[in-house]
Design an enzyme around this catalytic site. Structure first.
Site, short mmCIF file in Angstrom:
data_model
loop_
_atom_site.label_atom_id
_atom_site.label_comp_id
_atom_site.label_asym_id
_atom_site.label_seq_id
_atom_site.Cartn_x
_atom_site.Cartn_y
_atom_site.Cartn_z
N LYS A 1 0.83 -1.21 0.00
CA LYS A 1 0.00 0.00 0.00
C LYS A 1 0.87 1.26 0.00
CE LYS A 1 -2.81 0.66 3.68
NZ LYS A 1 -2.55 1.97 4.33
N SER A 2 1.87 1.30 0.88
CA SER A 2 2.70 2.51 0.98
C SER A 2 3.42 2.78 -0.35
CB SER A 2 3.77 2.32 2.06
OG SER A 2 3.17 2.22 3.32
N ARG B 1 -8.56 12.35 12.49
CA ARG B 1 -7.14 12.04 12.76
C ARG B 1 -6.28 13.30 12.69
NH1 ARG B 1 -5.50 6.86 9.40
NH2 ARG B 1 -3.65 7.10 10.69
N ASP C 1 1.75 -1.27 12.18
CA ASP C 1 0.49 -1.70 11.57
C ASP C 1 0.18 -3.17 11.87
OD1 ASP C 1 0.17 0.82 10.51
OD2 ASP C 1 0.89 0.29 8.51
N ARG D 1 -6.66 1.60 18.01
CA ARG D 1 -6.43 0.16 17.87
C ARG D 1 -6.11 -0.53 19.20
NH1 ARG D 1 -3.35 0.17 11.95
NH2 ARG D 1 -5.29 0.10 10.74
N ARG E 1 -7.72 -3.42 9.40
CA ARG E 1 -6.84 -4.37 10.11
C ARG E 1 -7.54 -5.02 11.30
NH1 ARG E 1 -2.60 -3.61 6.84
NH2 ARG E 1 -1.97 -1.48 6.41
C1 S3P Z 1 2.59 4.80 6.30
C2 S3P Z 1 3.20 5.13 7.50
C3 S3P Z 1 2.71 4.66 8.80
C4 S3P Z 1 1.76 3.49 8.68
C5 S3P Z 1 0.73 3.72 7.60
C6 S3P Z 1 1.42 3.91 6.25
C7 S3P Z 1 3.16 5.32 5.05
O1 S3P Z 1 2.03 5.72 9.43
O2 S3P Z 1 1.12 3.26 9.92
O3 S3P Z 1 -0.15 2.62 7.51
O4 S3P Z 1 2.81 4.80 3.96
O5 S3P Z 1 3.97 6.25 5.11
P1 S3P Z 1 2.78 6.87 10.29
O6 S3P Z 1 3.67 7.60 9.42
O7 S3P Z 1 1.66 7.73 10.81
O8 S3P Z 1 3.49 6.15 11.39
#
Ligand code: S3P
Length: 440
Positions: A23-24, A123, A317, A348, A390
């Site tokens: 995803k990232s 958020r 995550d 969570r 999740r």
């Molecule tokens: C992500 C960073 C993380 C992760 C999120 C995806 C990203 O969040 O929890 O699911 O793609 O950069 P944080 O940067 O808020 O820790």
């Protein structure tokens, strides 16, 4: 609301899954492909709802984004040719889309309002808005709190040197994206190393970026070159099947082409510490990201302590599904320094403790984590996902160790990160998964 009742009592697991794209990394492929002029292509793109939101947003800025299966073609005339959108840019549930987009828009030629769904709108966005304002960004909010909707009026930016108070790849990436348009060299110091997909992909786009342990620097005014991106499988999605294989009565699951960037592999360290058997085979690297196949076998597990600050961003995550794993391990598992879990898609810590305890788990909630006393047999019952993908998947995997069916409420959200989840669960449980669907 979509509800599924999952029957998996006493089922063994077996088989192979090709884990869908990360995803990232998928978000970043669309973003960097839209910023660079020319034709960028990506393969194994994640067609989860979060990434589709990112694709749609860049279409609305004037970029052509075509998705066929998991192949993406992005044709952009470059950021300077973007147009202000006709309507608010909708990030849906996606925190990554929202936070990175704020950084990207800050130095762009457009003015846009960024909105999200009911969960994302609660958020915190101050973590990106403050450093971006330090860079000169014009970001305004209709309400007192710095939450969505936010309006960004693109402007000239100056570089900053910044240490985010929370270890967050989203914050780091937002600043780096803004830094690309800023005059001077932007420097981000991290308290703990977070996922570095932005940095790796910027290099693939020909941008010069310097990564030194906890410090990243980037000179503004660089133009990226369109490129080809190969997205590895998402270890955060693989995590559900790693745990499924470990807690099942018996069996082995092979997960193909899982991303193994070490900023993401904390779950493998934890599983090893708990005595779980995970073998990594066929290691390789593609377009800057390492990957490999994971072979996981049902194992006897013992509790562990997960509290090291440097470990947290490497598995944040995965903590909901690790909590389920810990309910099946003998002894105490302690999770500390994980307060960030409270500001994810839902809180969570409360969601995991309340939902698993309702099935018979023994989890104490802490302000910054939880203590899980195991092993506890779980019984059938109801898991509310709270609209969090999740938590929904954790509930479905719990059905493997529960003595009765598990009803997961609000399963539609699972498509946010893993649209094929139930198909894959059915495959590795040899179609033992009897699903009852209900809508209402
Ligand atoms: C992500 C960073 C993380 C992760 C999120 C995806 C990203 O969040 O929890 O699911 O793609 O950069 P944080 O940067 O808020 O820790």
């Amino acid at each position: 609301m979509e509800t599924k009742t999952i029957h998996l009592q006493n089922v063994t697991v077996d088989g192979e899954i090709v884990i869908p794209g990360d995803k990232s990394i998928s978000h970043r492929a669309i973003m960097l492909g839209s910023i660079a002029s020319g034709k960028t292509t990506a393969e194994n793109f994640l067609t989860g709802e979060d990434c589709l939101k990112t694709a749609q947003i860049f279409r609305e800025l004037g970029v052509q984004v075509d998705i066929t299966g998991t192949d993406v073609v992005i044709e952009s005339a470059g950021m300077q040719k973007w147009q202000s959108p006709q309507r608010p840019l909708d990030c849906g549930n996606s925190g990554t889309t929202a936070r990175l987009l704020l950084g990207i828009l800050a130095g762009s030629p457009v003015t846009a309002t960024v909105v999200g769904d009911q969960y994302l709108s609660k958020r915190p966005m101050d973590r990106v808005v403050y450093p971006l304002r330090d860079m000169g960004a014009h970001i305004t909010s209709e309400q007192e709190e710095l939450v969505l909707p936010l309006t960004v009026q693109g402007t000239t930016l100056r570089a900053v040197e910044y240490t985010p108070p929370v270890a967050s790849a989203q914050v780091k990436s937002a600043i780096l994206f803004a830094g690309l348009q800023a005059s001077g060299t932007t420097v981000v110091h991290e308290l703990s190393k977070t996922r570095d997909h932005t940095e790796r992909m910027m290099e693939q786009f020909g941008l010069q970026i310097d990564e030194q342990k906890l410090t990243v620097s980037l000179r503004g005014g660089q133009d990226g070159k369109a490129t080809h991106v190969v997205v590895p499988g998402d270890i955060s999605s693989a995590a559900f099947f790693i745990v499924a294989a470990l807690i099942a009565k018996a069996g082995t699951i092979t997960l193909k082409k899982v991303g193994l960037n070490e900023t993401r592999t904390g779950i493998l360290d934890v599983v090893q510490a708990m005595g779980g058997q995970v073998d990594i085979v066929n290691r390789s690297t593609s377009v800057g990201e390492p990957y490999g196949d994971l072979v996981i076998t049902a194992s006897l597990l013992t509790g562990t302590t997960i509290e090291e600050e440097a470990l947290m961003p490497r598995l944040i995550d995965e903590l909901p599904i690790i909590a389920l794993l810990a309910t099946q391990a003998s002894g105490k598992t302690v999770i500390r320094n994980a307060a960030e879990l409270r500001v994810k898609e839902t809180d969570r810590i409360t969601a995991v403790a309340s939902q698993l305890n309702a099935l018979g788990a023994n989890i104490e909630e802490l302000e910054d984590g939880m203590i899980i006393h195991g092993p506890t047999p779980l019984h059938g019952g109801v898991i509310d996902s709270y609209g969090d993908h999740r938590i929904g998947m954790m509930g479905a995997i719990a059905a493997l160790v529960a003595d009765g069916p598990i009803e997961v409420k609000d399963t539609a959200c699972i498509a946010i990160s893993y649209p094929q989840f139930f198909k894959h669960l059915d495959k590795v449980t040899q179609s033992s998964l009897q699903l009852e669907d209900e809508s209402g």
